[in-house]
Write a protein that holds these residues in place. Structure first.
Motif, PDB file in Angstrom:
ATOM      1  N   SER A  29      42.980  55.572  39.113  1.00 48.52           N
ATOM      2  CA  SER A  29      43.016  54.509  40.117  1.00 48.52           C
ATOM      3  C   SER A  29      42.153  53.326  39.691  1.00 48.52           C
ATOM      4  O   SER A  29      42.561  52.163  39.829  1.00 48.52           O
ATOM      5  CB  SER A  29      42.544  55.062  41.461  1.00 48.52           C
ATOM      6  OG  SER A  29      42.590  54.070  42.459  1.00 48.52           O
ATOM      7  N   TRP A  30      40.977  53.617  39.158  1.00 49.53           N
ATOM      8  CA  TRP A  30      40.077  52.553  38.687  1.00 49.53           C
ATOM      9  C   TRP A  30      40.719  51.763  37.554  1.00 49.53           C
ATOM     10  O   TRP A  30      40.656  50.525  37.526  1.00 49.53           O
ATOM     11  CB  TRP A  30      38.760  53.172  38.227  1.00 49.53           C
ATOM     12  CG  TRP A  30      37.862  52.199  37.523  1.00 49.53           C
ATOM     13  CD1 TRP A  30      37.010  51.302  38.091  1.00 49.53           C
ATOM     14  CD2 TRP A  30      37.741  52.013  36.095  1.00 49.53           C
ATOM     15  NE1 TRP A  30      36.359  50.573  37.114  1.00 49.53           N
ATOM     16  CE2 TRP A  30      36.794  50.982  35.893  1.00 49.53           C
ATOM     17  CE3 TRP A  30      38.328  52.620  34.997  1.00 49.53           C
ATOM     18  CZ2 TRP A  30      36.434  50.560  34.610  1.00 49.53           C
ATOM     19  CZ3 TRP A  30      37.986  52.199  33.722  1.00 49.53           C
ATOM     20  CH2 TRP A  30      37.047  51.165  33.546  1.00 49.53           C
ATOM     21  N   ALA A  31      41.370  52.464  36.619  1.00 46.72           N
ATOM     22  CA  ALA A  31      42.009  51.784  35.490  1.00 46.72           C
ATOM     23  C   ALA A  31      43.132  50.866  35.968  1.00 46.72           C
ATOM     24  O   ALA A  31      43.304  49.753  35.466  1.00 46.72           O
ATOM     25  CB  ALA A  31      42.543  52.812  34.500  1.00 46.72           C
ATOM     26  N   GLY A  32      43.900  51.332  36.961  1.00 48.62           N
ATOM     27  CA  GLY A  32      44.977  50.495  37.488  1.00 48.62           C
ATOM     28  C   GLY A  32      44.443  49.258  38.187  1.00 48.62           C
ATOM     29  O   GLY A  32      44.994  48.160  38.023  1.00 48.62           O
ATOM     30  N   ARG A  33      43.387  49.435  38.957  1.00 45.10           N
ATOM     31  CA  ARG A  33      42.792  48.288  39.658  1.00 45.10           C
ATOM     32  C   ARG A  33      42.242  47.281  38.650  1.00 45.10           C
ATOM     33  O   ARG A  33      42.405  46.062  38.801  1.00 45.10           O
ATOM     34  CB  ARG A  33      41.685  48.773  40.586  1.00 45.10           C
ATOM     35  CG  ARG A  33      41.052  47.656  41.410  1.00 45.10           C
ATOM     36  CD  ARG A  33      40.120  48.208  42.471  1.00 45.10           C
ATOM     37  NE  ARG A  33      39.029  48.982  41.895  1.00 45.10           N
ATOM     38  CZ  ARG A  33      38.885  50.291  42.031  1.00 45.10           C
ATOM     39  NH1 ARG A  33      39.777  50.989  42.721  1.00 45.10           N
ATOM     40  NH2 ARG A  33      37.861  50.914  41.488  1.00 45.10           N
ATOM     41  N   ARG A  34      41.627  47.793  37.581  1.00 40.89           N
ATOM     42  CA  ARG A  34      41.067  46.902  36.563  1.00 40.89           C
ATOM     43  C   ARG A  34      42.172  46.137  35.832  1.00 40.89           C
ATOM     44  O   ARG A  34      42.028  44.950  35.531  1.00 40.89           O
ATOM     45  CB  ARG A  34      40.247  47.727  35.565  1.00 40.89           C
ATOM     46  CG  ARG A  34      39.552  46.886  34.511  1.00 40.89           C
ATOM     47  CD  ARG A  34      38.736  47.748  33.571  1.00 40.89           C
ATOM     48  NE  ARG A  34      38.057  46.945  32.581  1.00 40.89           N
ATOM     49  CZ  ARG A  34      37.343  47.435  31.569  1.00 40.89           C
ATOM     50  NH1 ARG A  34      37.226  48.753  31.438  1.00 40.89           N
ATOM     51  NH2 ARG A  34      36.762  46.636  30.706  1.00 40.89           N
ATOM     52  N   ARG A  35      43.292  46.819  35.554  1.00 37.40           N
ATOM     53  CA  ARG A  35      44.399  46.159  34.872  1.00 37.40           C
ATOM     54  C   ARG A  35      44.964  45.020  35.714  1.00 37.40           C
ATOM     55  O   ARG A  35      45.247  43.928  35.204  1.00 37.40           O
ATOM     56  CB  ARG A  35      45.496  47.180  34.561  1.00 37.40           C
ATOM     57  CG  ARG A  35      46.674  46.579  33.790  1.00 37.40           C
ATOM     58  CD  ARG A  35      47.688  47.646  33.397  1.00 37.40           C
ATOM     59  NE  ARG A  35      48.315  48.267  34.553  1.00 37.40           N
ATOM     60  CZ  ARG A  35      48.077  49.482  34.987  1.00 37.40           C
ATOM     61  NH1 ARG A  35      47.190  50.244  34.351  1.00 37.40           N
ATOM     62  NH2 ARG A  35      48.696  49.966  36.055  1.00 37.40           N
ATOM     63  N   LEU A  36      45.118  45.246  37.005  1.00 36.20           N
ATOM     64  CA  LEU A  36      45.648  44.206  37.879  1.00 36.20           C
ATOM     65  C   LEU A  36      44.699  43.023  37.998  1.00 36.20           C
ATOM     66  O   LEU A  36      45.129  41.866  38.096  1.00 36.20           O
ATOM     67  CB  LEU A  36      45.922  44.787  39.268  1.00 36.20           C
ATOM     68  CG  LEU A  36      47.152  45.699  39.389  1.00 36.20           C
ATOM     69  CD1 LEU A  36      47.167  46.392  40.738  1.00 36.20           C
ATOM     70  CD2 LEU A  36      48.434  44.896  39.185  1.00 36.20           C
ATOM     71  N   ALA A  37      43.393  43.318  38.002  1.00 34.82           N
ATOM     72  CA  ALA A  37      42.408  42.252  38.176  1.00 34.82           C
ATOM     73  C   ALA A  37      42.112  41.503  36.890  1.00 34.82           C
ATOM     74  O   ALA A  37      41.570  40.393  36.924  1.00 34.82           O
ATOM     75  CB  ALA A  37      41.109  42.848  38.732  1.00 34.82           C
ATOM     76  N   GLY A  38      42.498  42.086  35.754  1.00 34.04           N
ATOM     77  CA  GLY A  38      42.089  41.513  34.474  1.00 34.04           C
ATOM     78  C   GLY A  38      43.056  40.526  33.871  1.00 34.04           C
ATOM     79  O   GLY A  38      42.845  40.069  32.750  1.00 34.04           O
ATOM     80  N   GLN A  39      44.126  40.172  34.564  1.00 28.64           N
ATOM     81  CA  GLN A  39      45.126  39.271  34.003  1.00 28.64           C
ATOM     82  C   GLN A  39      45.632  38.314  35.076  1.00 28.64           C
ATOM     83  O   GLN A  39      45.885  38.729  36.205  1.00 28.64           O
ATOM     84  CB  GLN A  39      46.299  40.068  33.425  1.00 28.64           C
ATOM     85  CG  GLN A  39      47.370  39.217  32.746  1.00 28.64           C
ATOM     86  CD  GLN A  39      48.421  40.065  32.059  1.00 28.64           C
ATOM     87  OE1 GLN A  39      48.271  41.274  31.919  1.00 28.64           O
ATOM     88  NE2 GLN A  39      49.501  39.436  31.624  1.00 28.64           N
ATOM     89  N   THR A  40      45.757  37.052  34.688  1.00 26.08           N
ATOM     90  CA  THR A  40      46.331  36.064  35.598  1.00 26.08           C
ATOM     91  C   THR A  40      47.838  36.043  35.399  1.00 26.08           C
ATOM     92  O   THR A  40      48.318  35.736  34.313  1.00 26.08           O
ATOM     93  CB  THR A  40      45.761  34.662  35.329  1.00 26.08           C
ATOM     94  OG1 THR A  40      44.349  34.692  35.502  1.00 26.08           O
ATOM     95  CG2 THR A  40      46.377  33.651  36.280  1.00 26.08           C
ATOM     96  N   PRO A  41      48.614  36.384  36.425  1.00 20.72           N
ATOM     97  CA  PRO A  41      50.067  36.446  36.262  1.00 20.72           C
ATOM     98  C   PRO A  41      50.662  35.084  35.909  1.00 20.72           C
ATOM     99  O   PRO A  41      50.245  34.052  36.427  1.00 20.72           O
ATOM    100  CB  PRO A  41      50.555  36.922  37.637  1.00 20.72           C
ATOM    101  CG  PRO A  41      49.371  37.562  38.278  1.00 20.72           C
ATOM    102  CD  PRO A  41      48.184  36.796  37.766  1.00 20.72           C
TER     103      PRO A  41
END
Length: 339
Positions: A29-41
């Motif tokens: 869950s933490w990895a998924g949240r970090r992936r979403l937060a780490g990139q500007t769409p």
């Protein structure tokens, strides 16, 4: 992999194994949240509709994409589909040609969708979106990718199999979820619950959180091909998210299932497996039967031995989706509109 049974226990009684795996689920869950937060769409100049889900496989995304494509094409909209091409070897972006490409190259789902609209496969979904826009698309539909941050989404539809819902409500490996329900629904615009009315009612009762969003209902139904199923001795096999759904459909059509073989979703059928299936069906004096999704992964010579059961999605009411689609359609960069 076949999902373990404890994934689908009631959310208030997840069981010991789910609890023991909770630390690993927290890491996922933490990895998924970090992936979403780490990139500007990246935002395209045309609307992007994402058809995704919160669980691993089996929700009905591809039939939903086909239904949406058919609806938009009937309205005169130039719609293209983008996909990662799960299981395919091509990095793309590449325009899928169902007469030339194989599932090993572009994945099985793009081959199913390609007869209905242009499909672009790429590991980089933003690159696929740009290719679609450059080719004249007015709307892009993203097959899966709800948890992928590469492209900004104008409309996100979470598809759910009403019979299994969100399982025990826990994230992999404690449960079937790609991300927590609350986090996923917070980014969604609509929920599409697929299944029998009783299953949809049970899903709504078990997951009242979905009531905060528009919820559309739909069901998958076999396409009438004129095939006489009543009494057919069927040797059925399927490598999809929930093979049991396919077997239940066959029984409802009137077929007599003499054997049912389950394989993992997106299974690759090598010659050894196919030879065994063919031999067992012959010994059982039964007809090999499978799904559309499985059929596109079979060699052409073996495909001729199979009867395929195509299914299509039927919505109870298109109004909620039509309203959402009308809201995001806007003047194109070329100065025209899709209205």
């Amino acid at each position: 992999m076949h999902p373990p049974a404890f994934w689908f226990r009631p959310r208030h009684r997840p069981g010991l194994r789910a609890r023991l795996l909770a630390p690993l689920a927290a890491v996922w869950s933490w990895a998924g949240r970090r992936r979403l937060a780490g990139q500007t769409p990246e935002r395209l100049g045309i609307p992007v509709v994402c058809v995704g889900n919160l669980t691993l496989g089996g929700a009905g995304k591809t039939p939903t994409v086909i239904a949406l494509v058919s609806r938009l094409v009937a309205q005169g909209v130039r719609v293209h589909v983008i996909s990662r091409g799960h299981g395919g070897s091509l990095e793309g972006p590449v325009a899928v040609d169902e007469r030339r490409h194989s599932a090993a190259e572009v994945g099985d789902e793009p081959l199913l969708i390609a007869p209905f609209a242009p499909v672009w496969v790429a590991r980089d979904r933003a690159a696929a979106g740009r290719a679609a826009e450059a080719a004249g698309a007015e709307i892009v539909i993203m097959d899966d990718g709800f948890q992928n941050p590469a492209l900004a989404k104008d409309l996100s539809i979470v598809v759910v199999d009403a019979a299994t819902g969100f399982g025990n409500g826990r994230v992999v490996p404690s449960g079937p979820l790609r991300e927590p329900v609350a986090r996923g629904l917070a980014r969604a615009d609509m929920v599409l619950a697929i299944g029998a009315p009783a299953d949809r009612a049970a899903f709504a009762a078990a997951w009242p959180e979905t009531a905060a969003l528009p919820v559309a209902g739909a069901a998958l139904a076999p396409l009438d091909t004129g095939m006489a199923w009543e009494g057919l001795r069927a040797f059925a096999f399927a490598g999809i998210g929930r093979p049991a759904k396919f077997f239940a459909t066959l029984r409802a059509l009137g077929a007599e299932i003499v054997a049912a073989r389950e394989f993992a979703d997106h299974a690759v059928y090598d010659r050894r497996i196919l030879s065994r299936l063919d031999s067992e069906a012959h010994e059982s004096r039964a007809q090999l039967v499978t799904t559309e999704k499985d059929a596109v992964r079979l060699p052409p010579d073996f495909r001729r031995k199979i009867i395929v059961v195509p299914v299509r999605l039927a919505l109870d009411d298109w109004a909620p989706l039509d309203t959402a689609l009308a809201r995001i359609r806007r003047p194109m960069q070329r100065g025209t509109t899709s209205e």
